[in-house]
Write an enzyme that holds these catalytic residues in place. Structure first.
Site, PDB file in Angstrom:
ATOM      1  N   ASP A  59       0.821  -1.211   0.000  1.00 26.87           N
ATOM      2  CA  ASP A  59       0.000   0.000   0.000  1.00 26.87           C
ATOM      3  C   ASP A  59       0.860   1.270   0.000  1.00 26.87           C
ATOM      4  O   ASP A  59       1.848   1.364   0.726  1.00 26.87           O
ATOM      5  CB  ASP A  59      -0.884   0.045   1.247  1.00 26.87           C
ATOM      6  CG  ASP A  59      -1.810  -1.144   1.368  1.00 26.87           C
ATOM      7  OD1 ASP A  59      -1.391  -2.258   1.027  1.00 26.87           O
ATOM      8  OD2 ASP A  59      -2.946  -0.955   1.834  1.00 26.87           O
ATOM      9  N   HIS A  61      -1.174   4.499  -0.494  1.00 25.19           N
ATOM     10  CA  HIS A  61      -2.194   5.393   0.057  1.00 25.19           C
ATOM     11  C   HIS A  61      -1.849   6.872  -0.103  1.00 25.19           C
ATOM     12  O   HIS A  61      -1.897   7.643   0.848  1.00 25.19           O
ATOM     13  CB  HIS A  61      -2.442   5.068   1.523  1.00 25.19           C
ATOM     14  CG  HIS A  61      -3.351   3.888   1.734  1.00 25.19           C
ATOM     15  ND1 HIS A  61      -4.654   3.882   1.288  1.00 25.19           N
ATOM     16  CD2 HIS A  61      -3.129   2.690   2.323  1.00 25.19           C
ATOM     17  CE1 HIS A  61      -5.218   2.728   1.612  1.00 25.19           C
ATOM     18  NE2 HIS A  61      -4.310   1.972   2.232  1.00 25.19           N
ATOM     19  N   ASP A  88      -4.028  -0.411  -3.459  1.00 22.65           N
ATOM     20  CA  ASP A  88      -4.216   0.707  -2.531  1.00 22.65           C
ATOM     21  C   ASP A  88      -3.203   1.823  -2.794  1.00 22.65           C
ATOM     22  O   ASP A  88      -2.423   2.225  -1.927  1.00 22.65           O
ATOM     23  CB  ASP A  88      -4.153   0.237  -1.078  1.00 22.65           C
ATOM     24  CG  ASP A  88      -5.470  -0.361  -0.608  1.00 22.65           C
ATOM     25  OD1 ASP A  88      -6.333  -0.626  -1.472  1.00 22.65           O
ATOM     26  OD2 ASP A  88      -5.645  -0.548   0.608  1.00 22.65           O
ATOM     27  N   ASP A  91      -6.202   7.288  -1.674  1.00 22.79           N
ATOM     28  CA  ASP A  91      -6.967   7.510  -0.435  1.00 22.79           C
ATOM     29  C   ASP A  91      -6.048   7.727   0.760  1.00 22.79           C
ATOM     30  O   ASP A  91      -4.946   7.210   0.831  1.00 22.79           O
ATOM     31  CB  ASP A  91      -7.949   6.374  -0.141  1.00 22.79           C
ATOM     32  CG  ASP A  91      -9.220   6.457  -0.971  1.00 22.79           C
ATOM     33  OD1 ASP A  91      -9.604   7.576  -1.345  1.00 22.79           O
ATOM     34  OD2 ASP A  91      -9.815   5.403  -1.258  1.00 22.79           O
ATOM     35  N   ARG A  92      -6.569   8.499   1.700  1.00 22.69           N
ATOM     36  CA  ARG A  92      -5.929   8.811   2.988  1.00 22.69           C
ATOM     37  C   ARG A  92      -4.763   9.779   2.848  1.00 22.69           C
ATOM     38  O   ARG A  92      -4.707  10.778   3.532  1.00 22.69           O
ATOM     39  CB  ARG A  92      -5.525   7.535   3.724  1.00 22.69           C
ATOM     40  CG  ARG A  92      -6.710   6.688   4.171  1.00 22.69           C
ATOM     41  CD  ARG A  92      -6.300   5.680   5.244  1.00 22.69           C
ATOM     42  NE  ARG A  92      -7.477   5.063   5.848  1.00 22.69           N
ATOM     43  CZ  ARG A  92      -7.957   3.860   5.552  1.00 22.69           C
ATOM     44  NH1 ARG A  92      -7.332   3.131   4.640  1.00 22.69           N
ATOM     45  NH2 ARG A  92      -9.028   3.378   6.149  1.00 22.69           N
ATOM     46  N   ASN A 120      -8.469  -2.762  -2.463  1.00 21.50           N
ATOM     47  CA  ASN A 120      -9.851  -2.398  -2.129  1.00 21.50           C
ATOM     48  C   ASN A 120     -10.111  -0.901  -2.244  1.00 21.50           C
ATOM     49  O   ASN A 120     -11.263  -0.468  -2.303  1.00 21.50           O
ATOM     50  CB  ASN A 120     -10.209  -2.888  -0.718  1.00 21.50           C
ATOM     51  CG  ASN A 120      -9.313  -2.318   0.361  1.00 21.50           C
ATOM     52  OD1 ASN A 120      -8.113  -2.551   0.348  1.00 21.50           O
ATOM     53  ND2 ASN A 120      -9.882  -1.583   1.287  1.00 21.50           N
ATOM     54  N   HIS A 121      -9.046  -0.083  -2.293  1.00 18.78           N
ATOM     55  CA  HIS A 121      -9.247   1.365  -2.462  1.00 18.78           C
ATOM     56  C   HIS A 121      -9.232   1.791  -3.926  1.00 18.78           C
ATOM     57  O   HIS A 121      -9.422   2.978  -4.216  1.00 18.78           O
ATOM     58  CB  HIS A 121      -8.200   2.140  -1.662  1.00 18.78           C
ATOM     59  CG  HIS A 121      -8.531   2.217  -0.203  1.00 18.78           C
ATOM     60  ND1 HIS A 121      -9.226   3.277   0.349  1.00 18.78           N
ATOM     61  CD2 HIS A 121      -8.306   1.344   0.801  1.00 18.78           C
ATOM     62  CE1 HIS A 121      -9.381   3.061   1.646  1.00 18.78           C
ATOM     63  NE2 HIS A 121      -8.835   1.893   1.947  1.00 18.78           N
ATOM     64  N   HIS A 172      -3.752  -8.417  -3.166  1.00 19.75           N
ATOM     65  CA  HIS A 172      -3.805  -7.325  -2.198  1.00 19.75           C
ATOM     66  C   HIS A 172      -4.198  -7.749  -0.792  1.00 19.75           C
ATOM     67  O   HIS A 172      -3.450  -7.574   0.164  1.00 19.75           O
ATOM     68  CB  HIS A 172      -4.758  -6.229  -2.667  1.00 19.75           C
ATOM     69  CG  HIS A 172      -4.858  -5.103  -1.679  1.00 19.75           C
ATOM     70  ND1 HIS A 172      -3.826  -4.220  -1.454  1.00 19.75           N
ATOM     71  CD2 HIS A 172      -5.852  -4.742  -0.828  1.00 19.75           C
ATOM     72  CE1 HIS A 172      -4.187  -3.358  -0.510  1.00 19.75           C
ATOM     73  NE2 HIS A 172      -5.405  -3.660  -0.113  1.00 19.75           N
ATOM     74  N   ARG A 218     -15.548  -5.150   8.819  1.00 21.17           N
ATOM     75  CA  ARG A 218     -15.374  -4.355   7.612  1.00 21.17           C
ATOM     76  C   ARG A 218     -16.597  -4.417   6.704  1.00 21.17           C
ATOM     77  O   ARG A 218     -16.731  -3.618   5.798  1.00 21.17           O
ATOM     78  CB  ARG A 218     -14.139  -4.828   6.830  1.00 21.17           C
ATOM     79  CG  ARG A 218     -12.827  -4.356   7.434  1.00 21.17           C
ATOM     80  CD  ARG A 218     -11.663  -4.878   6.611  1.00 21.17           C
ATOM     81  NE  ARG A 218     -10.386  -4.402   7.153  1.00 21.17           N
ATOM     82  CZ  ARG A 218      -9.677  -3.417   6.635  1.00 21.17           C
ATOM     83  NH1 ARG A 218     -10.118  -2.778   5.579  1.00 21.17           N
ATOM     84  NH2 ARG A 218      -8.531  -3.057   7.169  1.00 21.17           N
ATOM     85  N   HIS A 245      -2.448  -4.643   2.440  1.00 23.12           N
ATOM     86  CA  HIS A 245      -3.748  -4.370   3.057  1.00 23.12           C
ATOM     87  C   HIS A 245      -3.710  -3.976   4.533  1.00 23.12           C
ATOM     88  O   HIS A 245      -4.630  -3.314   5.009  1.00 23.12           O
ATOM     89  CB  HIS A 245      -4.653  -5.590   2.860  1.00 23.12           C
ATOM     90  CG  HIS A 245      -6.108  -5.363   3.146  1.00 23.12           C
ATOM     91  ND1 HIS A 245      -6.807  -4.299   2.635  1.00 23.12           N
ATOM     92  CD2 HIS A 245      -6.993  -6.078   3.881  1.00 23.12           C
ATOM     93  CE1 HIS A 245      -8.069  -4.367   3.036  1.00 23.12           C
ATOM     94  NE2 HIS A 245      -8.197  -5.442   3.801  1.00 23.12           N
ATOM     95  N   SER A 386       1.914 -16.985  17.538  1.00 24.88           N
ATOM     96  CA  SER A 386       1.146 -18.185  17.865  1.00 24.88           C
ATOM     97  C   SER A 386      -0.350 -17.921  17.926  1.00 24.88           C
ATOM     98  O   SER A 386      -1.146 -18.848  17.941  1.00 24.88           O
ATOM     99  CB  SER A 386       1.614 -18.744  19.211  1.00 24.88           C
ATOM    100  OG  SER A 386       1.305 -17.838  20.271  1.00 24.88           O
ATOM    101  N   GLU A 393       5.046 -12.985  27.690  1.00 23.66           N
ATOM    102  CA  GLU A 393       5.060 -12.131  26.503  1.00 23.66           C
ATOM    103  C   GLU A 393       4.396 -10.794  26.795  1.00 23.66           C
ATOM    104  O   GLU A 393       4.849  -9.743  26.343  1.00 23.66           O
ATOM    105  CB  GLU A 393       4.359 -12.826  25.332  1.00 23.66           C
ATOM    106  CG  GLU A 393       5.203 -13.878  24.630  1.00 23.66           C
ATOM    107  CD  GLU A 393       4.459 -14.529  23.486  1.00 23.66           C
ATOM    108  OE1 GLU A 393       3.223 -14.691  23.585  1.00 23.66           O
ATOM    109  OE2 GLU A 393       5.103 -14.902  22.480  1.00 23.66           O
ATOM    110  N   GLU A 433     -10.049 -11.981  23.929  1.00 22.39           N
ATOM    111  CA  GLU A 433      -9.977 -11.567  25.327  1.00 22.39           C
ATOM    112  C   GLU A 433      -9.490 -10.122  25.451  1.00 22.39           C
ATOM    113  O   GLU A 433      -9.973  -9.361  26.279  1.00 22.39           O
ATOM    114  CB  GLU A 433      -9.072 -12.516  26.114  1.00 22.39           C
ATOM    115  CG  GLU A 433      -9.698 -13.885  26.366  1.00 22.39           C
ATOM    116  CD  GLU A 433      -8.746 -14.856  27.034  1.00 22.39           C
ATOM    117  OE1 GLU A 433      -7.529 -14.791  26.737  1.00 22.39           O
ATOM    118  OE2 GLU A 433      -9.199 -15.686  27.836  1.00 22.39           O
TER     119      GLU A 433
END
Length: 446
Positions: A59, A61, A88, A91-92, A120-121, A172, A218, A245, A386, A393, A433
């Site tokens: 991307d 952008h 992409d 945009d942005r 997708n853009h 993409h 999305r 993406h 994982s 961690e 979680e």
């Protein structure tokens, strides 16, 4: 026409000082691009037998400075130096039309040296929502409408994917359990239905759950797990999926047991210093990956690891109102005068309790808006990819972040936070979680 490298170089230099290309020439480039794109298949097959290398970019952008860095570091596309830009482009960012004009001009100059996959853009509705149409209206006034209309058609003719030699699949967003390359090659991509197109441009990785399921956040595309990747690669005799993406802190990331590579080329995506951009060169008969990272600014100055970590944390604080964080990210740790040792503060509250500024904010809407950053935070903690973050961690990640901030928590206190997020008490934190913990904090503050 015909274009030459000198014309393109002159155009790039003009764009650097914020000049815009005359609408007549924008339309000329778009018309010629569309004519050439119509002759391409939906899946382009690129051979490295002559070049012995290929560069894949993710991307952009509308980040024109990043494109300039790539071309400066890696050279212009040529028979010996082919490129794949993996969607992409717009945009942005504030210079989407400049990025697009340069890429399409390079394609017109020599269509055999550069492939532009669709993202997708590259879609009119997305452009209305995320800034490209507004940019065109600002820069081209009354000529914006014919340019936008022609662009919509040009985008529809962009290839969906590229196969490098016979073993690397470049697309993409990614794949799904419905990915069928034979079917894809036969479908007229300029008339392809949104649902089918979304499987390749909206797909998101799942590193913690197997299978494939709809992406309800999305509203299109799907998540795909490592088992989906393994099945796809085996079916088509491939060894690697390269996709884009999603923003990555270092500009690239391996997942699914090193069978999926994400490449993201827009540096400073959230704000200055938030992430590096990167591209990958596959070199030699075995196509060994060589990664080049960078961080663009107007002066192209180098940013230290300390500065990048601080900007990354600032990005988290900026994208999460404080009431969404169990612990405010900017208050995790402090450094001593030498900047080498972490000083801990045992009195830091876990949750900031109080009434929210707005009483009617919907929890689900809030979670959706910040979900991508939560996923980024989760991947930062999940060092071994994982799909689960162990207690250690979690503690290690907080300590790393703490080295670049001014306040901290003790290891014991961080462990208590981790245990409170581990709802099923299995000793690990998964993404669900983590999302649930932030949702609960939000409810408490509403």
């Amino acid at each position: 026409m015909p274009l030459d490298k000198t014309q393109i170089a002159t155009m790039i230099e003009a764009f650097k000082v914020n000049k815009i290309l005359h609408p007549r020439y924008v339309l000329l480039v778009l018309h010629e691009s569309r004519r050439l794109l119509k002759g391409l298949p939906s899946i382009v097959r690129l051979s490295t037998s002559i070049s012995n290398q290929v560069t894949v970019c993710g991307d952009l952008h509308g980040k024109f400075d990043d494109l300039c860095i790539i071309l400066y570091k890696n050279g212009y596309p040529s028979v010996d130096n082919p490129y794949i830009f993996n969607g992409d482009f717009v945009d942005r960012g504030g210079q989407s039309i400049e990025v697009l004009c340069v890429l399409l001009s390079l394609f017109v100059l020599d269509p055999n040296t550069i492939i532009l996959n669709r993202g997708n853009h590259e879609d009119h509705i997305m452009n209305l929502r995320y800034g490209f149409i507004k940019e065109l209206m600002t820069k081209y006034k009354e000529q914006a409408t014919p340019i936008a209309k022609l662009l919509e058609d040009v985008f529809s003719w962009l290839p969906i994917a590229t196969i490098i030699d016979t073993d690397i699949f470049v697309v993409h967003g990614g794949i799904s359990d419905q990915t069928d390359l034979e079917r894809l090659e036969k479908i007229p991509r300029n008339k392809v239905v949104k649902k089918f197109h979304s499987h390749f441009t909206f797909s998101l990785l799942s590193t913690f759950v197997s299978g494939c399921w709809p992406n309800v956040f999305r509203g299109g595309g799907s998540y795909f797990g490592a088992d989906i990747t393994a099945s796809f690669l085996e079916k088509y005799g491939l060894r690697l999926v390269v996709r884009s993406h999603e923003c990555k802190f270092e500009g690239y990331e391996y997942t699914h047991n090193n069978t999926v590579l994400t490449v993201f080329s827009a540096s400073n995506y959230y704000e200055l210093g938030s992430n590096r951009g990167a591209y990958v060169k596959f070199i030699g008969k075995n196509k060994q990956p060589h990664f080049v990272q960078y961080m663009a600014s107007k002066t192209h100055r180098k940013t230290t690891m300390r500065e990048r970590a601080i900007h990354f944390i600032s990005m988290i604080d900026h994208r999460f109102p404080r009431r969404y964080l169990p612990v405010p990210a900017s208050k995790l740790a402090t450094l001593d005068e030498d900047g080498k040792n972490v000083l801990y503060n045992n009195n830091m509250p876990v949750v900031q309790v109080g009434k929210a500024a707005s009483q009617d904010r919907d929890v689900v809407e809030s979670l959706y808006r910040h979900k991508s950053t939560l996923e980024t935070l989760f991947r930062f903690m999940d060092k071994d990819n994982s799909g689960q973050v162990s207690m250690q961690e979690f503690i290690d990640a907080i300590e790393v972040l703490g080295k670049y901030t001014k306040r901290s928590l003790s290891a014991t206190y961080v462990a208590q936070i981790a245990e409170s997020i581990d709802f099923n008490k299995d000793g690990f934190i998964d993404l669900n979680e983590l999302l649930e913990a932030f949702r609960i904090v939000d409810q408490h503050n509403m």
